[in-house]
Design a protein around this motif. Structure first.
Motif, short mmCIF file in Angstrom:
data_model
loop_
_atom_site.label_atom_id
_atom_site.label_comp_id
_atom_site.label_asym_id
_atom_site.label_seq_id
_atom_site.Cartn_x
_atom_site.Cartn_y
_atom_site.Cartn_z
N PHE A 38 36.32 -24.33 19.21
CA PHE A 38 37.68 -24.13 19.71
C PHE A 38 37.62 -23.50 21.09
O PHE A 38 36.72 -22.69 21.37
CB PHE A 38 38.49 -23.24 18.75
CG PHE A 38 38.80 -23.89 17.44
CD1 PHE A 38 40.06 -24.42 17.19
CD2 PHE A 38 37.84 -23.96 16.43
CE1 PHE A 38 40.36 -25.00 15.96
CE2 PHE A 38 38.13 -24.55 15.21
CZ PHE A 38 39.39 -25.08 14.98
N GLU A 39 38.58 -23.84 21.94
CA GLU A 39 38.66 -23.26 23.27
C GLU A 39 39.98 -22.52 23.43
O GLU A 39 41.01 -22.95 22.91
CB GLU A 39 38.51 -24.33 24.35
CG GLU A 39 39.57 -25.41 24.32
CD GLU A 39 39.33 -26.46 25.40
OE1 GLU A 39 38.45 -26.23 26.23
OE2 GLU A 39 40.05 -27.48 25.41
N ARG A 40 39.94 -21.44 24.20
CA ARG A 40 41.11 -20.61 24.40
C ARG A 40 41.96 -21.17 25.54
O ARG A 40 41.45 -21.50 26.61
CB ARG A 40 40.68 -19.17 24.72
CG ARG A 40 41.82 -18.17 24.79
CD ARG A 40 41.26 -16.78 24.99
NE ARG A 40 42.33 -15.78 25.08
CZ ARG A 40 42.91 -15.21 24.05
NH1 ARG A 40 42.53 -15.54 22.83
NH2 ARG A 40 43.86 -14.31 24.21
N CYS A 41 43.26 -21.28 25.29
CA CYS A 41 44.19 -21.77 26.31
C CYS A 41 45.59 -21.28 25.98
O CYS A 41 45.80 -20.63 24.95
CB CYS A 41 44.15 -23.30 26.38
SG CYS A 41 44.65 -24.11 24.84
N GLU A 42 46.51 -21.62 26.81
CA GLU A 42 47.91 -21.22 26.60
C GLU A 42 48.66 -22.35 25.93
O GLU A 42 48.60 -23.50 26.38
CB GLU A 42 48.57 -20.86 27.92
CG GLU A 42 50.02 -20.42 27.76
CD GLU A 42 50.66 -20.02 29.08
OE1 GLU A 42 51.84 -20.37 29.30
OE2 GLU A 42 49.97 -19.37 29.89
N ASP A 43 49.37 -22.00 24.85
CA ASP A 43 50.15 -23.01 24.14
C ASP A 43 51.38 -23.39 24.97
O ASP A 43 52.16 -22.52 25.37
CB ASP A 43 50.58 -22.46 22.77
CG ASP A 43 51.13 -23.55 21.87
OD1 ASP A 43 52.09 -24.22 22.26
OD2 ASP A 43 50.58 -23.72 20.76
N ARG A 44 51.55 -24.68 25.20
CA ARG A 44 52.67 -25.12 26.04
C ARG A 44 54.01 -24.98 25.32
O ARG A 44 55.05 -24.97 25.97
CB ARG A 44 52.46 -26.58 26.45
CG ARG A 44 52.44 -27.55 25.29
CD ARG A 44 52.22 -28.97 25.77
NE ARG A 44 52.22 -29.92 24.66
CZ ARG A 44 53.34 -30.45 24.16
NH1 ARG A 44 54.52 -30.11 24.67
NH2 ARG A 44 53.28 -31.30 23.15
N ILE A 45 54.00 -24.86 24.01
CA ILE A 45 55.25 -24.73 23.26
C ILE A 45 55.69 -23.27 23.16
O ILE A 45 56.84 -22.92 23.46
CB ILE A 45 55.11 -25.33 21.85
CG1 ILE A 45 54.82 -26.83 21.94
CG2 ILE A 45 56.36 -25.07 21.02
CD1 ILE A 45 55.97 -27.65 22.48
N THR A 46 54.78 -22.40 22.73
CA THR A 46 55.13 -21.00 22.49
C THR A 46 54.74 -20.07 23.63
O THR A 46 55.23 -18.94 23.69
CB THR A 46 54.45 -20.51 21.20
OG1 THR A 46 53.01 -20.55 21.36
CG2 THR A 46 54.85 -21.38 20.02
N GLY A 47 53.85 -20.52 24.52
CA GLY A 47 53.38 -19.66 25.59
C GLY A 47 52.35 -18.64 25.16
O GLY A 47 51.96 -17.77 25.95
N GLU A 48 51.87 -18.72 23.91
CA GLU A 48 50.87 -17.78 23.40
C GLU A 48 49.46 -18.22 23.81
O GLU A 48 49.19 -19.40 24.02
CB GLU A 48 50.96 -17.69 21.87
CG GLU A 48 52.30 -17.24 21.34
CD GLU A 48 52.40 -17.36 19.83
OE1 GLU A 48 53.28 -16.73 19.24
OE2 GLU A 48 51.57 -18.09 19.24
N GLN A 49 48.57 -17.23 23.89
CA GLN A 49 47.16 -17.52 24.10
C GLN A 49 46.54 -17.85 22.75
O GLN A 49 46.47 -17.00 21.87
CB GLN A 49 46.46 -16.32 24.75
CG GLN A 49 46.83 -16.06 26.20
CD GLN A 49 46.31 -17.17 27.11
OE1 GLN A 49 45.22 -17.72 26.91
NE2 GLN A 49 47.10 -17.53 28.13
#
Length: 759
Positions: A724-735
């Motif tokens: 898994f890679e860490r990124c920002e969720d485009r829906i919720t804005g969470e990391q």
């Protein structure tokens, strides 16, 4: 509670199971009660009826009070008080009726038996006819007669002692005047001394009896006044209760009359050629929610003419959704199971049992007393508190009811689909109702795969991507057209009496058809009776399931358990609304058993003249239909940690899985085999190995940082997840961590070079 026997006129007997309050540790316990001949007795089991009675109350002198819908109290002047609880309101009313009848008959019989030989009835205070004071009056008069008889006996004995004592004293004086010498004189002196002592003792006893008689006479009037005051208060309470019962009956009759009048008007307004036959089905369409504790909405049966309208004209659905909506009015929201299960070939026969749980004792308080207020993940817990699966496997259990997502992917309407997704969000809690064990905290880098592609069309991968705070990423994809992903961080607090588990993170469900993207969060899980009593689990909070593509929303409310609530335990309610806030479906059920939906035909605001905070929405709905039901537990589940059929297979060894898979974890495997002492030692070894690897990783990160950077703070953990890679969720804005691919390809190749050595 089993159905008790109907009272028989001949024996006046009523029997059945009732829950009786015992103490604050055990609470209510199930007991067998028998009502016969005006006596209420109880036993632990039916088998005890022949030899061991645990207690009996004479109803002739008892008071019966009702606490709420299911609870009632029977008291006998404070000496005996039974706090009882029936299984339902109907059962409680049956007991109250039988008890009141038995009490009336017993009081009449006792009054008749006492009055037949009562010579002092005229001295008792008058009691109003029909007020139930005859039994108490007779009891008091019987006690007074007994006391009077005893006082007369004491008086007679007093006279006899005085008479015979004086005669004895004269005889002794005559003997003493004879001036006898020798042995005869000594005997006379001894008799005289003993007679004197006897006279002194008798006088003391006589004086004490006089004092007692004077005291009893002085207080008798006070006792009679107190008794009369208690009798008057009872009369007032009975009159008040009678008035309340009459008011209750009047309200019920008024409500039924209004309901029948409304139904008649509705039938007249909608009646036409060939349309009068649907009016008899209104009772079957009834759907009521609780009106206590300020519910957010109320549901009532829809008017009959709504059943005959086109659903597209009512709910606002467009024309291509009409076939599905019509099916909702007639059949549950189900798809053809054959179409879902075709071409699915079982990979292998899965196991249906695991070794039984050993009976290990543990001093809970010695471990917990130093842990209050600490993070649960930082407490070294023995495996005695665990169940033999990891948190990654518990996350994979969310897919037990994957067929709900399969059905949702086939829906033409996004609002139908929302019903399935909402039911799926509730279904994940059904596995926790008896599961009081704690899953193993995954090691950093630990993974778990659940490959059911050939059997159920999906496969799932979990990985522990962070240790502080502990976080697990989950990704599941199905050939049926849906994807589920989540990253859950668990915050836990031990509060002494209970343990609160707050899952943090968002769950995403994406469907290829319509590109609908749903999100929701989990509610709080609470484990009660940590120190004393039997452990039990409750879920409480609210869930908002949101469709980010269409704007549809479902608000679900998990009601926390309350001893004083009349609602069913573990209740869940919800409303499915479109982007404009218009309600289309009402959901109701329990998170441990089933969920139902009802189609909303019309809604209105209630309490327009009241304050805004007390207004409630009233939904007129069609007949409720079942959308989800919990699968029964396997046979013998109570000895296998209450695992479901799916949970029994999660830790089954499989070939080809990654070396970091939870199935390969040694301490977890030892615990499943019942070797708990070895499991504890292995668990400590693995945790110490994990801490050593982390310290080494922090040292390497510190050595690579520049001097200016090192002044900013302590070395940080530079760990990066493998799959898994860490990124920002485009829906919720969470990391968050999102699956980057490669795992299933590595499994096909059998190449696991990049996996860390964590076991």
């Amino acid at each position: 509670m089993s159905e008790p026997k109907t009272p028989t006129p001949a024996g006046d007997t009523y029997k059945g199971w009732v829950f009786k309050w015992t103490n604050y540790i055990k609470g209510y316990q199930r007991r067998w009660f028998v009502l016969s001949n005006g006596l209420l007795s109880y036993y632990r089991t039916q088998a005890e009826m022949g030899h061991t009675c645990r207690g009996t109350i004479n109803l002739a002198t008892a008071t019966i009070t009702v606490d709420d819908a299911c609870n009632f109290v029977i008291s006998n002047g404070g000496a005996q008080t039974y706090h009882l609880k029936a299984s339902c309101e109907v059962e409680r009313q049956r007991w109250i009726t039988a008890l009141e009848l038995a009490k009336a008959k017993a009081a009449c019989m006792q009054a008749e038996s006492d009055d037949s030989g009562d010579d002092f009835s005229t001295s008792s205070p008058p009691v109003a006819p029909g007020q139930g004071g005859g039994s108490q009056n007779s009891e008091v008069q019987s006690a007074l007669r007994t006391l009077g008889s005893k006082v007369e006996d004491l008086s007679t004995c007093n006279d006899l002692i005085s008479k015979h004592g004086s005669a004895l004293q004269r005889s002794l004086s005559e003997l003493d005047s004879l001036r006898l010498t020798g042995e005869a004189g000594d005997k006379v002196r001894q008799v005289t001394e003993r007679a004197t002592l006897f006279r002194i003792t008798s006088n003391a006893m006589i004086n004490a009896c006089r004092d007692f008689l004077a005291l009893a006479q002085a207080h008798s009037k006070r006792w009679q006044k107190a008794l009369q005051a208690e009798r008057d208060q009872r009369v007032r309470l009975e009159e008040t209760l009678e008035q309340l019962a009459k008011q209750h009956n009047n309200l019920e009759r008024a409500f039924r009359g209004a309901a029948q009048a409304n139904a008649t008007e509705d039938n007249k307004s909608s009646a036409g050629p060939g349309k009068g036959e649907a009016s008899d089905e209104d009772d079957d369409n009834e759907f009521f929610d609780a009106v206590e504790e300020a519910p957010e909405f109320i549901t009532v049966p829809a008017d009959p003419h709504f059943h005959k309208r086109s659903s597209s004209n009512i709910s606002g659905f467009n024309s291509e959704m009409c076939p599905d909506d019509q099916s909702l009015n007639e059949e549950p929201l189900v798809m053809n199971q054959e179409s879902l299960s075709q071409d699915l070939i079982p990979l292998k026969k899965r196991r249906t049992r695991i070794p039984d749980k050993p009976n290990y004792s543990l001093n809970l308080w010695s471990i917990m007393k130093n842990c209050i207020g600490k993070e649960l993940s930082k407490i070294p817990m023995p495996v005695n508190f665990n169940e033999p699966i990891s948190m990654l496997q518990r996350l994979s259990e969310d897919l037990e009811y994957h067929e709900l997502l399969d059905k949702a992917s086939k829906c033409q309407s996004s609002l139908e689909q929302m019903c399935y997704v909402a039911a799926f969000s509730v279904s994940s809690y059904s596995t926790t109702v008896y599961r009081t064990g704690k899953p193993f905290n995954p090691l950093l880098g630990e993974t778990y795969e659940l490959d059911r592609r050939r059997e159920s069309g999906y496969r799932s991968l979990c990985e522990q991507v962070s240790h502080h705070p502990p976080a697990a990423a989950h990704h599941a994809i199905s050939d049926r057209g849906w994807t589920l992903r989540q990253e859950i961080t668990v915050a836990s607090k031990f509060r002494g009496k209970y343990l609160s588990i707050m899952p943090l993170g968002t769950i995403h469900a994406i469907f290829e058809k319509g590109n609908n993207h749903y999100t929701w969060k989990k509610v709080t899980t609470t484990v009660h009776n940590i120190i004393v009593g039997k452990l039990w689990i409750d879920q409480s909070g609210e869930i908002d399931v949101v469709n980010h593509t269409t704007g549809d929303r479902c608000h679900l409310k998990f009601a926390p358990y309350s001893y004083f609530s009349r609602d069913v335990a573990r209740k869940v309610t919800g409303v499915v609304m479109d982007k404009d806030g218009k309600a289309h479906y009402v959901l109701s059920g329990t998170w441990d058993e089933k969920m139902e939906f009802s189609r909303v035909m019309q809604s209105s605001r209630g309490g327009e003249n009241g304050t805004e905070g007390k207004q409630k929405t009233v939904y007129q709905t069609l007949k409720a239909r079942e959308v989800w039901r919990r699968n029964p537990l396997p046979e013998g589940a109570e000895t296998m940690y209450y695992f479901t059929a799916l949970a029994l297979t999660l830790n089954e060894l499989e070939e080809g899985v990654a070396p970091t898979d939870s199935r390969r974890r040694p301490d977890q495997r030892l615990m499943e085999d019942g070797r708990w002492e070895e499991a504890n030692s292995e668990k400590q070894r693995l945790e110490e190995k994990q801490r050593s690897v982390r310290r080494e990783r922090e040292r390497e990160a510190a050595s690579q940082r520049t001097s200016s950077q090192s002044e900013e703070g302590a070395p940080h953990d530079s760990y990066q997840a493998l799959w898994f890679e860490r990124c920002e969720d485009r829906i919720t804005g969470e990391q968050i961590h999102i699956y980057k691919g490669g795992y299933w390809e590595a499994k096909d190749r059998g190449s696991w070079e990049g996996c860390p050595d964590i076991f």
